[in-house]
Motif scaffolding. Structure first.
Motif: not given
Length: 741
Positions: A663-666, A669-676, A678-683, A687-692
């Protein structure tokens, strides 16, 4: 600062690492942050002692020494997990396990017969007790509950036992002839080299106890002695008191940290509880190498090998029945408070007792009031003051109570942590002297045979840094800061002089106008602090090294239910950072449960908190903004983790440590995906956030499916990496998602 070093340690924290570290390394790697490991486990440190006896494949470098040197540099960024502070039974058990794995290690020689055995003993003694912390702690301690953790504790208060006004629970401590009352303290005027010697009362040849102790100008040096005749009288009185008052008898020591003195004191307690047995059979036990210093458990285990073992066992049983009821570590298995010196560690056992209403467990498996015996009076009063407050005002309320963060003096083996090589069980009556290079005696004590004498050092640079850190925390928070120093104790009186000098040094601490900074004895500081926490107020405790250990368990266990949820930052004096992850006191029980049921209750929250601070330090030192984003998103993910109550449960069928990592990984990952930021990290993490998230039910099912059956680790002190990894990473779906990153 090219790497973050994640330490490979022991027991439950080590097992958690097999599950969590792959996640850490995958996420960090995506941001260009290298996370390496170093093995500072008890087994790893033992292996590093004897390279000449081992094959090339078995040998390990001295990782602790390497990290000790790194800690002195600005590049240091070390995440330090709890490690075993080995008592003698633990050390011998680890040696035996490694021997069974094919490591050609010598047995520990209790009584060396020659120089070779003396060398073996000296090597092993380097890994006994708190051997890791003094090496790595090249800075003072800033330990506190993060706001997210405190808020969670308020919203989800842990259980607290009820206190009764007529509770008979108390602390018993010596009023004279102990370390506190016999202490003498001096400040070294110029760089020097001290010798510790014993001048025999019979006029015999002077015995050099320690030929050389280098000291620096401004350093504080203390010496003290515990007179064991007084200790034995005190212990006999407390055993009778516990029986008369109808309460459990317990002793609370620190045999892991005070690795020379406290096992000896523990042995005196065992003798005091079974006086007739040791009068009649003491010589037989000694001849068989069965020492009370190692606990009652070791003695009982060795009786079968003695021709009169049954008689000795009957004598123990008779005195056990005749004495007061003993507090128990495990009443179901008959493990008493006196079985193993490392089973009851004062800084963990006393807060746990206070938290459940002043009770410990008795032989009948029920809770009962307790006489808590803490022989040395240096810090025993803080527990009595807390007990008195609870007796008068009831249990604390985690939903409303304030906090007592700590600024601890511990850099460069400050205070009692540095006393191990200067602690001696005296062989004959005489005078112990601390002598400088010029031959002047700086400290003297009259001693009798078997007395326990010890010295300790506190360098001036750590004291200056400690005062500076305390002022900076007071300034940053606006909370009062109290230096817990007792002017009636020699060491503290010396420190008070230095603290007052440095508080007045504006170049060191800046303008202290408007800051609430004071100096109080530990007992008075406890009274003020507990009064304030009942009002929901925070008070910074500024303490020495041992009291740092005690306070950073006492208050967190009452506030949060565990000290493992504390953020522990060590700003290293030379600019690096050491990030500690909480206490490991319950780690052995967690391992036992995993082996039995494949369920690990260990809570890795301390690792999450430390890792976020480590990323922030890395970003600051290197300019890697992606590392900063990793730390910030981890913090937010941890907040969600707490709000969603994803910490390990307490029973089969709920998520354990491995599920909490998922759950920490999930959430991370979701926080990384939605932060603005660092676009490269978000991108990369979208996919990982969605998969988890999509595979949540599948991953949970895979993690829960393994529970209930025994788990094979291939070792306690040195698990087999492949077996432990398989046990701690049982979800193929989660592993594939993380590994694909």
């Amino acid at each position: 600062m090219s790497s973050i070093i994640y330490t490979h340690t022991d027991e439950a924290p080590l097992l958690a690492t097999y599950s969590f570290l792959p996640i850490v390394q995958a996420y960090a790697g995506a941001a260009g942050v290298d996370v390496q490991t170093r093995d500072i486990s008890l087994a790893g440190r033992i292996i590093a002692l004897f390279p000449e006896r081992l094959t090339d494949e078995q040998q390990l470098p001295n990782a602790l020494a390497e990290l000790g040197e790194l800690a002195k540099t600005p590049e240091a960024n070390i995440i330090k997990l709890p490690n075993v502070s080995a008592s003698m039974p633990q050390l011998k058990a680890a040696i035996a396990e490694l021997q069974g794995k094919g490591y050609d290690l010598p047995d520990y020689p209790d009584n060396p017969a020659d120089d070779a055995e003396a060398d073996v003993k000296a090597r092993y003694d380097k890994v006994k007790g708190s051997a890791v912390n003094p090496v790595l702690r090249e800075g003072n301690s800033d330990r506190r509950a993060p706001e997210s953790v405190k808020n969670y504790a308020r919203q989800h208060p842990h259980s607290m036992g009820a206190w009764n006004a007529d509770s008979k629970t108390n602390v018993a401590t010596m009023s004279a002839d102990d370390f506190r009352h016999n202490e003498k303290s001096v400040v070294i005027e110029a760089d020097d080299d001290l010798r510790i010697e014993l001048v025999p009362a019979d006029g015999g040849e002077v015995v050099v106890l320690k030929p050389s102790t280098p000291v620096l100008a401004g350093e504080v040096v203390d010496g003290t002695v515990m007179h064991v005749a007084a200790l034995d009288r005190f212990l006999a009185e407390q055993i009778e008191r516990a029986k008369a008052e109808g309460v459990l008898f317990s002793v609370h020591l620190k045999a892991t940290m005070m690795k020379v003195s406290d096992p000896i004191i523990f042995g005196h307690v065992v003798r005091a509880f079974f006086p007739n047995t040791f009068v009649e059979y003491g010589d037989d036990l000694a001849a068989a190498g069965l020492s009370p210093n190692n606990g009652l458990g070791g003695i009982l285990a060795g009786l079968d090998a003695l021709p009169n073992g049954a008689d000795i066992k009957a004598s123990f049983d008779a005195e056990l029945a005749a004495g007061p009821a003993l507090a128990m570590v495990d009443s179901d298995r008959g493990i008493t408070n006196l079985h193993v010196p490392s089973d009851v560690i004062v800084d963990a056992s006393m807060p746990a007792m206070i938290r459940i209403g002043g009770h410990m467990w008795g032989p009948d498996g029920a809770e009962a009031d307790t006489l808590a015996v803490i022989p040395d009076s240096s810090y025993a009063g803080i527990y009595q003051a807390t007990i008195d407050d609870c007796r008068a005002n009831g249990a604390y309320d985690p939903a409303t109570m304030g906090s007592v963060p700590n600024v601890g003096l511990m850099a460069q083996a400050a205070e009692e942590y540095g006393s191990h090589d200067k602690t001696f069980e005296i062989g004959q009556s005489g005078t112990v002297r601390v002598v400088n290079r010029a031959g002047d005696a700086l400290i003297e004590h009259q001693v009798e045979a078997s007395d326990i004498w010890r010295a300790c050092q506190t360098k001036d640079v750590p004291i200056r840094d400690w005062v500076k850190l305390a002022v900076s925390r007071a300034r940053a928070t606006g909370d009062p800061a109290i230096f817990w120093l007792d002017e009636s104790r020699a060491h503290d009186r010396t420190l008070i002089g230095k603290v007052e000098t440095y508080l007045a040094d504006a170049d060191l601490v800046g303008d202290t106008t408007g800051l609430d900074i004071s100096i109080m004895s530990p007992v008075e500081a406890t009274k003020v602090s507990v009064e304030r926490i009942r009002q929901g107020l925070n008070t910074i405790s500024v303490t020495g090294n041992v009291l740092r250990d005690y306070n950073t368990d006492l208050f967190p266990i009452l506030e949060l239910g565990t000290s493992a949820k504390m953020l522990s930052v060590v700003p290293l004096i030379n600019g690096g950072g050491l990030f500690e992850t909480g206490a490991g006191g319950s780690a052995p029980k967690h391992v036992q449960q995993l082996v039995k049921e494949n369920y690990l209750r260990w809570d890795s929250l301390g690792e999450f908190l430390a890792l976020a601070e480590s990323f922030a330090k890395y970003a600051q030192a290197t300019g890697n903004t992606s590392a900063r984003v990793l730390g910030e998103t981890l913090d937010r993910g941890t907040g969600t983790f707490l709000n969603e109550n994803r910490s390990p449960g307490r029973r089969l069928g709920t998520i354990d440590n491995r599920g909490s990592h998922f759950y920490l990984a999930l959430y991370w990952a979701e926080e990384l995906a939605k932060q603005t930021d660092d676009a490269d990290l978000a991108a990369r993490f979208a996919p990982l956030a969605a998969t988890l998230r999509e595979q949540e039910s599948t991953i949970n099912a895979e993690l829960l499916a393994v529970q209930g059956s025994p788990a094979e680790l291939g070792g306690y002190y040195r698990p087999d990496d492949a077996l432990a990894s398989a046990v701690m990473r049982p979800s193929a779906t989660l592993n594939a998602a993380i590994d694909a990153l």
